[in-house]
Design an enzyme around this catalytic site. Sequence first.
Site, mmCIF file in Angstrom:
data_model
loop_
_atom_site.group_PDB
_atom_site.id
_atom_site.type_symbol
_atom_site.label_atom_id
_atom_site.label_comp_id
_atom_site.label_asym_id
_atom_site.label_seq_id
_atom_site.Cartn_x
_atom_site.Cartn_y
_atom_site.Cartn_z
ATOM 1 C CD GLU A 51 2.384 -11.077 3.555
ATOM 2 O OE1 GLU A 51 1.757 -12.257 3.641
ATOM 3 O OE2 GLU A 51 2.071 -10.127 3.525
ATOM 4 N N GLY B 54 0.976 -1.146 -0.153
ATOM 5 C CA GLY B 54 0.440 0.159 0.150
ATOM 6 C C GLY B 54 1.020 1.271 -0.331
#
Length: 505
Positions: A295, A272
């Site tokens: 990740e 984000g």
Amino acid sequence: MPEFDRIQCTALHSKIMTAEQAAELIPEGANVGMSGFTGSGSPNAVPQALANRIEKLYEQGKSFKIDLWTGASTAPEIDGALAKVNGIHTRLPYQSDPIGRKRINEGSMQYIDMHLSHVAQYVWFGFFGKLDVAVIEVAGILPDGSLIPSTSVGNNKTWLDQADLVILEVNEYAPLALAGMHDIYYGTQLPPHRVPIPLTKTSDRIGEQYLRCDPNKVIAIVPTNKSDRNSAFKAPDDSSKRIAGHLIEFFKHEVKLGRLPKDLLPLQSGVGNIANAVLAGLNDGPFENLTSFTEVLQDGMLAMLRSGKLANASCTALSLSPEGEHEFMKNIDFYRDKVVLRPQEISNHPELIRRLGVIAMNAMIEADIYGNVNSTHVNGSAIMNGIGGSGDFARNAYLSIFMANSIAKNGDVSCIVPSVSHVDHTEHDVQIIVTDQGLADLRGLSPKERARSIIANCVHPDYKPLLQDYYERALFQSVGKHTPTILSEALSWHDRAQRTGSMKP
């Protein structure tokens, strides 16, 4: 045929077909594992063809649904297309598609929101039943049938091992230069025969470069040529920059006190715009020779690799903007020995997170004054996306940090509330809360001390007097004094927002 350049296993040439033909091979009611992680490495042709098939069947009055398992969120060609035709009965472990979200919240799609590190092992344990079909995007097929992974690994190793049938999309857009960037570890064992995973540094390579695949399982190969689903990142706004600034100052303070080394510890960052703002702040900050165990690789980490601030990055997928993807593909030879893509059962492995001492930085929807965090639900019952890997990291990280703007919806919603409407991360797993207003270090604090710190440092001025008033009254009205709560008011802010559109009285 040009696709033969990518499909070097001659025994599989007879399996080449169209996406429509491949979609016909997926049975109704099947458990289907698809590749993809935040839109990277997702098959696109077969899921769309399957959605078209389902739509035609519904027009004939016939029902057709599958259970869909993935690594994490995927591209609109999977989640959006299949949800639009109501073709998914159960979805796991994570999604972020607006159509899928609508189906889940209206009750027409079942959703199992899971820690990402649990998915592969639960499938191996047989908790979800048999995996019938795997649909996997790859960059190429080698002569022995092994596969060059694409831009994500996710749960692909498990899908290929566990599925009865395999459909491969060979994406010519994915450069063959990806070969060598992956580290596929095949050493995980089932209980009680587990052995330690031999990874002690973020740069370690402990597995194989390619995915194993039994050619006898392959029922279809579909050549494609399509880029990943890439979303543009917004330039950091003032609020995001302030959050980043608070964190940088906190890290400096921790280094000064000797609680962090000068090169910090491996970084994990959620997806984000706030996360990318923090990464941009680190790129401009005083810390050198940083590493990452996370990740996804985002634009912010690409910039840090280019500048030399970040020495290496371990992840399971790319999650880049269109500009970031262009940069990565253009300079893939530079990134190849700095980036390693692993299965998510390794990238999110709790024991490895704890062993490496990861600094976990994740977004939240809201937190309450005692440090409980909600990262998945709006007003307690409507799913937003899912917990993803944030729980894997928060519970096991050296530092567990959650971030959000202090207000949302033009100030009608406060991200700090008397009590969260849904708990994903309990107060026991949350160490640091950061908003644009400031940072609250909750380590070593009792519930009442946490409340005072969060109210003082993290709450927007419009809501600070309201929270202070609630807390002071709770001290006197609550039966128990350990975590003072007024039960009749704990969720009143959410109730008011649902009725009036604003948490403000």
